[in-house]
Design a protein around this motif. Structure first.
Motif, PDB file in Angstrom:
ATOM      1  N   GLN A  36       0.836  -1.196   0.000  1.00 61.47           N
ATOM      2  CA  GLN A  36       0.000   0.000   0.000  1.00 61.47           C
ATOM      3  C   GLN A  36       0.871   1.245   0.000  1.00 61.47           C
ATOM      4  N   LEU A  37       0.461   2.226  -0.796  1.00 59.00           N
ATOM      5  CA  LEU A  37       1.213   3.473  -0.940  1.00 59.00           C
ATOM      6  C   LEU A  37       0.408   4.605  -0.317  1.00 59.00           C
ATOM      7  N   ARG A  38       0.882   5.101   0.797  1.00 58.99           N
ATOM      8  CA  ARG A  38       0.216   6.208   1.487  1.00 58.99           C
ATOM      9  C   ARG A  38       1.016   7.481   1.222  1.00 58.99           C
ATOM     10  N   ASP A  39       0.351   8.479   0.668  1.00 56.59           N
ATOM     11  CA  ASP A  39       1.098   9.666   0.244  1.00 56.59           C
ATOM     12  C   ASP A  39       1.775  10.378   1.410  1.00 56.59           C
ATOM     13  N   LEU A  40       1.181  10.335   2.607  1.00 59.74           N
ATOM     14  CA  LEU A  40       1.811  10.982   3.748  1.00 59.74           C
ATOM     15  C   LEU A  40       3.122  10.275   4.111  1.00 59.74           C
ATOM     16  N   GLU A  41       3.101   8.945   4.137  1.00 62.41           N
ATOM     17  CA  GLU A  41       4.314   8.193   4.454  1.00 62.41           C
ATOM     18  C   GLU A  41       5.385   8.408   3.388  1.00 62.41           C
ATOM     19  N   LEU A  42       4.971   8.416   2.121  1.00 64.87           N
ATOM     20  CA  LEU A  42       5.929   8.626   1.036  1.00 64.87           C
ATOM     21  C   LEU A  42       6.518  10.029   1.072  1.00 64.87           C
ATOM     22  N   SER A  43       5.693  11.023   1.397  1.00 68.03           N
ATOM     23  CA  SER A  43       6.203  12.397   1.446  1.00 68.03           C
ATOM     24  C   SER A  43       7.225  12.550   2.566  1.00 68.03           C
ATOM     25  N   ARG A  44       6.995  11.880   3.693  1.00 69.41           N
ATOM     26  CA  ARG A  44       7.971  11.921   4.782  1.00 69.41           C
ATOM     27  C   ARG A  44       9.261  11.224   4.369  1.00 69.41           C
ATOM     28  N   TRP A  45       9.136  10.095   3.708  1.00 72.52           N
ATOM     29  CA  TRP A  45      10.306   9.337   3.269  1.00 72.52           C
ATOM     30  C   TRP A  45      11.159  10.142   2.292  1.00 72.52           C
ATOM     31  N   LEU A  46      10.498  10.829   1.351  1.00 74.74           N
ATOM     32  CA  LEU A  46      11.209  11.567   0.314  1.00 74.74           C
ATOM     33  C   LEU A  46      11.546  12.996   0.727  1.00 74.74           C
ATOM     34  N   GLY A  47      10.982  13.453   1.830  1.00 72.42           N
ATOM     35  CA  GLY A  47      11.259  14.808   2.286  1.00 72.42           C
ATOM     36  C   GLY A  47      10.622  15.878   1.423  1.00 72.42           C
ATOM     37  N   VAL A  48       9.416  15.606   0.930  1.00 71.15           N
ATOM     38  CA  VAL A  48       8.702  16.568   0.083  1.00 71.15           C
ATOM     39  C   VAL A  48       7.273  16.687   0.585  1.00 71.15           C
ATOM     40  N   SER A  49       6.519  17.621   0.008  1.00 77.03           N
ATOM     41  CA  SER A  49       5.115  17.750   0.363  1.00 77.03           C
ATOM     42  C   SER A  49       4.308  16.627  -0.289  1.00 77.03           C
ATOM     43  N   ARG A  50       3.052  16.520   0.084  1.00 76.51           N
ATOM     44  CA  ARG A  50       2.215  15.439  -0.449  1.00 76.51           C
ATOM     45  C   ARG A  50       1.812  15.689  -1.904  1.00 76.51           C
ATOM     46  N   THR A  51       1.789  16.960  -2.333  1.00 77.76           N
ATOM     47  CA  THR A  51       1.322  17.258  -3.693  1.00 77.76           C
ATOM     48  C   THR A  51       2.165  16.593  -4.770  1.00 77.76           C
ATOM     49  N   PRO A  52       3.513  16.744  -4.785  1.00 74.46           N
ATOM     50  CA  PRO A  52       4.281  16.060  -5.840  1.00 74.46           C
ATOM     51  C   PRO A  52       4.204  14.540  -5.743  1.00 74.46           C
ATOM     52  N   VAL A  53       3.993  14.019  -4.537  1.00 77.72           N
ATOM     53  CA  VAL A  53       3.837  12.568  -4.396  1.00 77.72           C
ATOM     54  C   VAL A  53       2.553  12.121  -5.075  1.00 77.72           C
ATOM     55  N   ARG A  54       1.471  12.839  -4.829  1.00 80.39           N
ATOM     56  CA  ARG A  54       0.195  12.486  -5.463  1.00 80.39           C
ATOM     57  C   ARG A  54       0.294  12.592  -6.979  1.00 80.39           C
ATOM     58  N   GLU A  55       0.960  13.635  -7.469  1.00 82.63           N
ATOM     59  CA  GLU A  55       1.117  13.799  -8.918  1.00 82.63           C
ATOM     60  C   GLU A  55       1.957  12.668  -9.502  1.00 82.63           C
ATOM     61  N   ALA A  56       3.014  12.301  -8.786  1.00 85.65           N
ATOM     62  CA  ALA A  56       3.870  11.214  -9.266  1.00 85.65           C
ATOM     63  C   ALA A  56       3.119   9.897  -9.288  1.00 85.65           C
ATOM     64  N   LEU A  57       2.295   9.639  -8.296  1.00 85.88           N
ATOM     65  CA  LEU A  57       1.527   8.397  -8.261  1.00 85.88           C
ATOM     66  C   LEU A  57       0.536   8.327  -9.424  1.00 85.88           C
ATOM     67  N   LEU A  58      -0.041   9.475  -9.779  1.00 87.52           N
ATOM     68  CA  LEU A  58      -0.931   9.499 -10.944  1.00 87.52           C
ATOM     69  C   LEU A  58      -0.168   9.147 -12.213  1.00 87.52           C
ATOM     70  N   ASP A  59       1.044   9.684 -12.367  1.00 89.40           N
ATOM     71  CA  ASP A  59       1.876   9.359 -13.528  1.00 89.40           C
ATOM     72  C   ASP A  59       2.214   7.866 -13.553  1.00 89.40           C
ATOM     73  N   LEU A  60       2.576   7.322 -12.396  1.00 91.02           N
ATOM     74  CA  LEU A  60       2.964   5.916 -12.327  1.00 91.02           C
ATOM     75  C   LEU A  60       1.765   4.999 -12.559  1.00 91.02           C
ATOM     76  N   ALA A  61       0.569   5.476 -12.243  1.00 86.05           N
ATOM     77  CA  ALA A  61      -0.633   4.692 -12.546  1.00 86.05           C
ATOM     78  C   ALA A  61      -0.830   4.594 -14.052  1.00 86.05           C
ATOM     79  N   ARG A  62      -0.512   5.667 -14.767  1.00 86.64           N
ATOM     80  CA  ARG A  62      -0.625   5.620 -16.222  1.00 86.64           C
ATOM     81  C   ARG A  62       0.394   4.657 -16.824  1.00 86.64           C
TER      82      ARG A  62
END
Length: 220
Positions: A36-62
């Motif tokens: 499971q990919l939780r944007d809050l956990e990923l944003s903490r891991w990568l040191g970024v806000s949740r917005t680019p994580v959500r955008e990246a996940l949309l790209d990876l879904a495509r």
């Protein structure tokens, strides 16, 4: 109106960086299929806000590396047969185009780069280093892609190539890598002879043969 003096934050570039890091983590197995990919956990891991994580996940879904389950969660997509078949057909066609366009333009240095990459591939496989074998394989095929300099080819490969990279890990950790090295040598021979059609046929078959050499699990 004049361009504002203050710069806007590089959101697109940040999203691309986040996408690359998440893509690599999925391809190399750091993020496992079904996880499971939780944007809050990923944003903490990568040191970024949740917005680019959500955008990246949309790209990876495509790209079919991420699966969004309606009303439930977002997970790392399983390695499924249909996704690999679809990606292989498209990627094989793009490499055929790249080789057709590149072969008449190849320099002797280009051919030497291909030979060196194949030697590195063979050495990595002999050492049991799958990650190094994948890097060498990428370097090998990148010679034609770089020489062709076709932006459309690059765009499509960036979208669908990662799907195959996960399947390639199965192939390059097996004895089938020996067959890949031999096919690389065939491709080098045709490129050195500037036989674009023969080279393109080998390049295309290398990626289509990936379907026969890996058996990812089918998913519904």
């Amino acid at each position: 109106m004049p361009v504002p003096a203050t710069s806007l934050p590089p959101r697109a570039l940040l999203r691309d960086e986040v996408r690359t890091r998440l893509r690599d983590a999925i391809v190399d197995g750091t993020l496992a299929p079904g996880e499971q990919l939780r944007d809050l956990e990923l944003s903490r891991w990568l040191g970024v806000s949740r917005t680019p994580v959500r955008e990246a996940l949309l790209d990876l879904a495509r790209s079919r590396l991420v699966l969004a389950l309606p009303g439930r969660s977002t997970i790392v997509a399983p390695v499924d047969g249909r996704a690999v078949r679809d990606a292989a057909a498209v990627v094989a066609s793009m490499h055929r185009v790249a080789v057709v366009e590149a072969t008449p333009l190849f320099t002797d240095d280009d051919i030497q780069r291909m030979r060196e990459a194949n030697e590195a591939f063979i050495a990595a496989h002999a050492a049991g280093d799958t990650a190094a074998a994948l890097r060498a394989d990428h370097d090998f095929h990148a010679v034609a892609v770089d020489r062709a300099d076709n932006d459309a080819v690059r765009t499509v490969l960036a979208l669908y190539g990662p799907v195959l990279e996960r399947a390639e890990r199965l192939r390059f950790s097996s004895d089938d890598a020996d067959a890949s090295a031999a096919r690389h040598a065939d491709l080098i021979r045709h490129c050195a002879a500037r036989d674009a059609q023969a080279a393109a046929g080998v390049a295309e078959s290398l990626w289509l043969d990936l379907l026969a050499d890996t058996t990812p699990q089918e998913t519904a």
